[in-house]
Design an enzyme around this catalytic site. Sequence first.
Site, PDB file in Angstrom:
ATOM      1  N   ASP A  20       0.847  -1.185   0.000  1.00 17.52           N
ATOM      2  CA  ASP A  20       0.000   0.000   0.000  1.00 17.52           C
ATOM      3  C   ASP A  20       0.886   1.240   0.000  1.00 17.52           C
ATOM      4  O   ASP A  20       2.012   1.204   0.511  1.00 17.52           O
ATOM      5  CB  ASP A  20      -0.907   0.005   1.236  1.00 17.52           C
ATOM      6  CG  ASP A  20      -2.049   1.002   1.120  1.00 17.52           C
ATOM      7  OD1 ASP A  20      -3.144   0.591   0.684  1.00 17.52           O
ATOM      8  OD2 ASP A  20      -1.853   2.186   1.468  1.00 17.52           O
TER       9      ASP A  20
ATOM     10  N   GLN B 153     -15.697   4.928  -3.292  1.00 16.24           N
ATOM     11  CA  GLN B 153     -16.958   5.472  -3.771  1.00 16.24           C
ATOM     12  C   GLN B 153     -17.595   6.290  -2.651  1.00 16.24           C
ATOM     13  O   GLN B 153     -17.717   5.823  -1.513  1.00 16.24           O
ATOM     14  CB  GLN B 153     -17.891   4.336  -4.186  1.00 16.24           C
ATOM     15  CG  GLN B 153     -19.158   4.782  -4.876  1.00 16.24           C
ATOM     16  CD  GLN B 153     -19.984   3.583  -5.331  1.00 16.24           C
ATOM     17  OE1 GLN B 153     -19.581   2.442  -5.152  1.00 16.24           O
ATOM     18  NE2 GLN B 153     -21.137   3.849  -5.902  1.00 16.24           N
TER      19      GLN B 153
ATOM     20  N   ARG C 298     -20.378   4.174  -9.427  1.00 16.00           N
ATOM     21  CA  ARG C 298     -19.088   3.514  -9.642  1.00 16.00           C
ATOM     22  C   ARG C 298     -18.376   4.099 -10.857  1.00 16.00           C
ATOM     23  O   ARG C 298     -17.155   4.205 -10.890  1.00 16.00           O
ATOM     24  CB  ARG C 298     -19.313   2.012  -9.835  1.00 16.00           C
ATOM     25  CG  ARG C 298     -19.843   1.304  -8.593  1.00 16.00           C
ATOM     26  CD  ARG C 298     -19.998  -0.186  -8.851  1.00 16.00           C
ATOM     27  NE  ARG C 298     -20.539  -0.874  -7.676  1.00 16.00           N
ATOM     28  CZ  ARG C 298     -21.822  -1.158  -7.514  1.00 16.00           C
ATOM     29  NH1 ARG C 298     -22.688  -0.810  -8.436  1.00 16.00           N
ATOM     30  NH2 ARG C 298     -22.237  -1.782  -6.425  1.00 16.00           N
TER      31      ARG C 298
ATOM     32  N   PRO D  37     -14.597   1.536 -11.369  1.00 16.00           N
ATOM     33  CA  PRO D  37     -15.588   0.612 -11.937  1.00 16.00           C
ATOM     34  C   PRO D  37     -14.893  -0.627 -12.505  1.00 16.00           C
ATOM     35  O   PRO D  37     -14.102  -0.530 -13.450  1.00 16.00           O
ATOM     36  CB  PRO D  37     -16.269   1.424 -13.026  1.00 16.00           C
ATOM     37  CG  PRO D  37     -15.235   2.433 -13.432  1.00 16.00           C
ATOM     38  CD  PRO D  37     -14.417   2.739 -12.211  1.00 16.00           C
TER      39      PRO D  37
ATOM     40  N   ASP E  46     -15.456  -3.299 -14.310  1.00 12.77           N
ATOM     41  CA  ASP E  46     -15.510  -3.813 -15.682  1.00 12.77           C
ATOM     42  C   ASP E  46     -14.596  -3.034 -16.622  1.00 12.77           C
ATOM     43  O   ASP E  46     -13.860  -3.623 -17.419  1.00 12.77           O
ATOM     44  CB  ASP E  46     -16.953  -3.770 -16.192  1.00 12.77           C
ATOM     45  CG  ASP E  46     -17.896  -4.576 -15.329  1.00 12.77           C
ATOM     46  OD1 ASP E  46     -17.743  -5.804 -15.282  1.00 12.77           O
ATOM     47  OD2 ASP E  46     -18.770  -3.978 -14.676  1.00 12.77           O
TER      48      ASP E  46
ATOM     49  N   ASP F 157     -22.849  -9.160  -6.407  1.00 12.52           N
ATOM     50  CA  ASP F 157     -24.226  -8.835  -6.769  1.00 12.52           C
ATOM     51  C   ASP F 157     -25.091 -10.099  -6.803  1.00 12.52           C
ATOM     52  O   ASP F 157     -26.239 -10.090  -6.362  1.00 12.52           O
ATOM     53  CB  ASP F 157     -24.266  -8.147  -8.134  1.00 12.52           C
ATOM     54  CG  ASP F 157     -23.318  -6.976  -8.214  1.00 12.52           C
ATOM     55  OD1 ASP F 157     -23.762  -5.834  -8.073  1.00 12.52           O
ATOM     56  OD2 ASP F 157     -22.108  -7.220  -8.398  1.00 12.52           O
TER      57      ASP F 157
ATOM     58  N   ARG G 263     -25.846 -11.016  -3.351  1.00 14.70           N
ATOM     59  CA  ARG G 263     -26.889 -10.132  -2.822  1.00 14.70           C
ATOM     60  C   ARG G 263     -28.271 -10.554  -3.331  1.00 14.70           C
ATOM     61  O   ARG G 263     -29.261 -10.507  -2.597  1.00 14.70           O
ATOM     62  CB  ARG G 263     -26.594  -8.688  -3.227  1.00 14.70           C
ATOM     63  CG  ARG G 263     -25.461  -8.047  -2.445  1.00 14.70           C
ATOM     64  CD  ARG G 263     -25.046  -6.715  -3.040  1.00 14.70           C
ATOM     65  NE  ARG G 263     -24.077  -6.023  -2.179  1.00 14.70           N
ATOM     66  CZ  ARG G 263     -23.256  -5.075  -2.588  1.00 14.70           C
ATOM     67  NH1 ARG G 263     -23.279  -4.690  -3.864  1.00 14.70           N
ATOM     68  NH2 ARG G 263     -22.420  -4.500  -1.747  1.00 14.70           N
TER      69      ARG G 263
ATOM     70  N   HIS H  51     -21.110  -4.494 -13.315  1.00 16.90           N
ATOM     71  CA  HIS H  51     -21.197  -4.393 -11.863  1.00 16.90           C
ATOM     72  C   HIS H  51     -21.575  -2.939 -11.574  1.00 16.90           C
ATOM     73  O   HIS H  51     -20.727  -2.071 -11.384  1.00 16.90           O
ATOM     74  CB  HIS H  51     -19.859  -4.732 -11.214  1.00 16.90           C
ATOM     75  CG  HIS H  51     -19.815  -4.455  -9.728  1.00 16.90           C
ATOM     76  ND1 HIS H  51     -20.718  -4.984  -8.848  1.00 16.90           N
ATOM     77  CD2 HIS H  51     -18.979  -3.684  -8.982  1.00 16.90           C
ATOM     78  CE1 HIS H  51     -20.443  -4.562  -7.629  1.00 16.90           C
ATOM     79  NE2 HIS H  51     -19.388  -3.761  -7.691  1.00 16.90           N
TER      80      HIS H  51
END
Length: 316
Positions: free
Chosen positions: A37, A84, A90, A123, A125, A150, A153, A177
């Site tokens: 990091d 976010q 996103r 995002p 994708d 998702d 969920r 997504h």
Amino acid sequence: METRRTKLALIGIGAVGAAFAYALSLKRLVNELVLVDLDKNRAEGEAMDLRHGLPLIGPMEITAGEYEDCVGADIVVITAGANQKPGQSRLDLLRTNTRVVTDIAKNILKLGGEPIIIVASNPVDVLTFDLLKQTGLPKNKIIGSGTVLDSSRLRQTLAETLQVDVRSVHAHVIGEHGDSELAVWSQANISCVPLKYFFAQRGVPYTEETRAEILQKVRGAAYEIIKRKGSTSNAIGVALCRIVEAIIKDEKSVLTVSTSMKGIHGLPDVCLSMPCVIGENGIEAVLESLLNDEECEALHESAKVLRKHAEDMGLV
């Protein structure tokens, strides 16, 4: 027969990275975990904290390091990037996080080797698409976390609606997504019982309005969590751990990850989520779902959203 040691490098130790590292340590899926990091103190602190739990779990090597310490990693997981914020989609994160992930990719490529790279930054994708273009790695080696969360969920929401064990719910979300994702209602079932029959047996209306309400809960879940606690972390950490487990154990599990979909269902060159077979080689097969006409149209609309953002970024 000697068991092969497995090394995983985690780039980005924010809320998602920390949750993933914790889930990974509990399952002890790898022998060596390296945390990287920009905030070196944060990475060192997380590594120390995780190591202190190992006497209660089992042996595992967990360290904080630099990019050069990632040499020889079998899997690289990227969770780095801007968070976010409330009210932010996103896709609003696109420009900032594209720069971050591109820089990470360059540093990873300098190390040599050909690790499997899993992207969770949003995002996801478009960033997965960007990494495919930047690295030149085979597409099976670049995996976006996609709609694994998702889909989870959706299953959880259906389980709560129908008062049934979530493990008996078989349903998935595909596409972006994000806000244009879609649920494949036509193939969803509860232990092989089609949804409309199970809903009827439970006395719950199976209407277009009901399905729209459930899908909206899935699409809006991140926004609701962010509004309450500032970020999503635990469930995506578990989702990443599930993808890694399928790779490490060569499970051939079917998960809705994001990858190049050119030609699948007649889609353009974009990355989005479809059911994929995941094993030791990464993405081993992309499966075309049996979609009805409405679902196929919604999938193409989702692809258009992602294609436009890729074009805006000059990726195509």
